[in-house]
Design a protein around this motif. Structure first.
Motif, PDB file in Angstrom:
ATOM      1  N   MET A   1       0.835  -1.177   0.000  1.00 36.77           N
ATOM      2  CA  MET A   1       0.000   0.000   0.000  1.00 36.77           C
ATOM      3  C   MET A   1       0.878   1.237   0.000  1.00 36.77           C
ATOM      4  O   MET A   1       1.891   1.281   0.653  1.00 36.77           O
ATOM      5  N   LYS A   2       0.485   2.228  -0.739  1.00 34.16           N
ATOM      6  CA  LYS A   2       1.202   3.491  -0.762  1.00 34.16           C
ATOM      7  C   LYS A   2       0.186   4.607  -0.719  1.00 34.16           C
ATOM      8  O   LYS A   2      -0.830   4.553  -1.394  1.00 34.16           O
ATOM      9  N   SER A   3       0.471   5.616   0.096  1.00 31.29           N
ATOM     10  CA  SER A   3      -0.396   6.790   0.105  1.00 31.29           C
ATOM     11  C   SER A   3       0.482   8.021   0.116  1.00 31.29           C
ATOM     12  O   SER A   3       1.639   7.965   0.498  1.00 31.29           O
ATOM     13  N   VAL A  17       3.956   7.230   2.048  1.00 28.30           N
ATOM     14  CA  VAL A  17       3.977   6.225   3.105  1.00 28.30           C
ATOM     15  C   VAL A  17       3.642   4.881   2.478  1.00 28.30           C
ATOM     16  O   VAL A  17       2.645   4.762   1.759  1.00 28.30           O
ATOM     17  N   ALA A  18       4.485   3.888   2.722  1.00 30.99           N
ATOM     18  CA  ALA A  18       4.236   2.534   2.237  1.00 30.99           C
ATOM     19  C   ALA A  18       4.333   1.581   3.420  1.00 30.99           C
ATOM     20  O   ALA A  18       5.180   1.743   4.297  1.00 30.99           O
ATOM     21  N   THR A  19       3.449   0.598   3.443  1.00 27.20           N
ATOM     22  CA  THR A  19       3.468  -0.362   4.536  1.00 27.20           C
ATOM     23  C   THR A  19       3.778  -1.754   4.018  1.00 27.20           C
ATOM     24  O   THR A  19       3.449  -2.101   2.879  1.00 27.20           O
ATOM     25  N   THR A  20       4.443  -2.539   4.859  1.00 28.09           N
ATOM     26  CA  THR A  20       4.665  -3.951   4.612  1.00 28.09           C
ATOM     27  C   THR A  20       4.099  -4.689   5.818  1.00 28.09           C
ATOM     28  O   THR A  20       3.506  -4.074   6.704  1.00 28.09           O
ATOM     29  N   ALA A  21       4.291  -5.975   5.873  1.00 31.85           N
ATOM     30  CA  ALA A  21       3.737  -6.762   6.975  1.00 31.85           C
ATOM     31  C   ALA A  21       4.223  -6.281   8.342  1.00 31.85           C
ATOM     32  O   ALA A  21       3.479  -6.314   9.313  1.00 31.85           O
ATOM     33  N   ASP A  22       5.458  -5.803   8.425  1.00 32.38           N
ATOM     34  CA  ASP A  22       6.010  -5.427   9.734  1.00 32.38           C
ATOM     35  C   ASP A  22       6.647  -4.046   9.797  1.00 32.38           C
ATOM     36  O   ASP A  22       7.131  -3.637  10.840  1.00 32.38           O
ATOM     37  N   ARG A  23       6.647  -3.285   8.703  1.00 35.41           N
ATOM     38  CA  ARG A  23       7.304  -1.973   8.689  1.00 35.41           C
ATOM     39  C   ARG A  23       6.420  -0.932   8.022  1.00 35.41           C
ATOM     40  O   ARG A  23       5.549  -1.237   7.214  1.00 35.41           O
ATOM     41  N   VAL A  24       6.705   0.343   8.350  1.00 38.37           N
ATOM     42  CA  VAL A  24       6.095   1.497   7.678  1.00 38.37           C
ATOM     43  C   VAL A  24       7.251   2.343   7.161  1.00 38.37           C
ATOM     44  O   VAL A  24       8.158   2.696   7.912  1.00 38.37           O
ATOM     45  N   HIS A  25       7.239   2.627   5.874  1.00 38.35           N
ATOM     46  CA  HIS A  25       8.319   3.370   5.224  1.00 38.35           C
ATOM     47  C   HIS A  25       7.791   4.746   4.822  1.00 38.35           C
ATOM     48  O   HIS A  25       6.693   4.857   4.273  1.00 38.35           O
ATOM     49  N   SER A  35      15.231   7.483   3.132  1.00 41.45           N
ATOM     50  CA  SER A  35      13.857   7.317   3.610  1.00 41.45           C
ATOM     51  C   SER A  35      13.911   6.845   5.055  1.00 41.45           C
ATOM     52  O   SER A  35      14.966   6.467   5.550  1.00 41.45           O
ATOM     53  N   LEU A  36      12.783   6.900   5.714  1.00 44.88           N
ATOM     54  CA  LEU A  36      12.699   6.445   7.104  1.00 44.88           C
ATOM     55  C   LEU A  36      11.896   5.153   7.145  1.00 44.88           C
ATOM     56  O   LEU A  36      10.973   4.958   6.358  1.00 44.88           O
ATOM     57  N   SER A  37      12.235   4.281   8.083  1.00 45.27           N
ATOM     58  CA  SER A  37      11.525   3.025   8.247  1.00 45.27           C
ATOM     59  C   SER A  37      11.246   2.814   9.728  1.00 45.27           C
ATOM     60  O   SER A  37      12.143   2.970  10.561  1.00 45.27           O
ATOM     61  N   PHE A  38       9.986   2.501  10.046  1.00 48.26           N
ATOM     62  CA  PHE A  38       9.564   2.329  11.431  1.00 48.26           C
ATOM     63  C   PHE A  38       8.896   0.972  11.599  1.00 48.26           C
ATOM     64  O   PHE A  38       8.277   0.458  10.655  1.00 48.26           O
ATOM     65  N   THR A  39       8.947   0.439  12.815  1.00 55.96           N
ATOM     66  CA  THR A  39       8.113  -0.719  13.097  1.00 55.96           C
ATOM     67  C   THR A  39       6.679  -0.235  13.114  1.00 55.96           C
ATOM     68  O   THR A  39       6.402   0.956  13.339  1.00 55.96           O
ATOM     69  N   ARG A  40       5.743  -1.141  12.927  1.00 56.11           N
ATOM     70  CA  ARG A  40       4.341  -0.745  12.940  1.00 56.11           C
ATOM     71  C   ARG A  40       3.936  -0.216  14.313  1.00 56.11           C
ATOM     72  O   ARG A  40       3.153   0.727  14.420  1.00 56.11           O
ATOM     73  N   GLU A  41       4.497  -0.789  15.365  1.00 54.12           N
ATOM     74  CA  GLU A  41       4.190  -0.321  16.726  1.00 54.12           C
ATOM     75  C   GLU A  41       4.693   1.110  16.943  1.00 54.12           C
ATOM     76  O   GLU A  41       3.996   1.952  17.494  1.00 54.12           O
ATOM     77  N   THR A  42       5.908   1.399  16.505  1.00 53.62           N
ATOM     78  CA  THR A  42       6.457   2.756  16.636  1.00 53.62           C
ATOM     79  C   THR A  42       5.600   3.747  15.851  1.00 53.62           C
ATOM     80  O   THR A  42       5.317   4.849  16.314  1.00 53.62           O
TER      81      THR A  42
END
Length: 52
Positions: A1-3, A17-25, A35-42
């Protein structure tokens, strides 16, 4: 997904913003590297902190 979110100004700056199963970029569309990459919890904590 990208928004994307863009500004109304003449330069049309966007944040993607793009999401994967365990990260948000997150990146600037005009300057995609670095680019920045975060855990979904963060990411959830970041979004929750905006309500305060």
């Amino acid at each position: 997904m990208k928004s994307s979110a863009s500004a109304d100004g003449p330069e049309k700056d966007c944040v993607e913003v793009a999401t994967t199963a365990d990260r948000v970029h997150v990146r600037d569309s005009k300057h995609p590297h670095p680019s920045l990459s975060f855990t979904r919890e963060t990411w959830r904590m970041f979004l929750g902190s905006r309500r305060s």
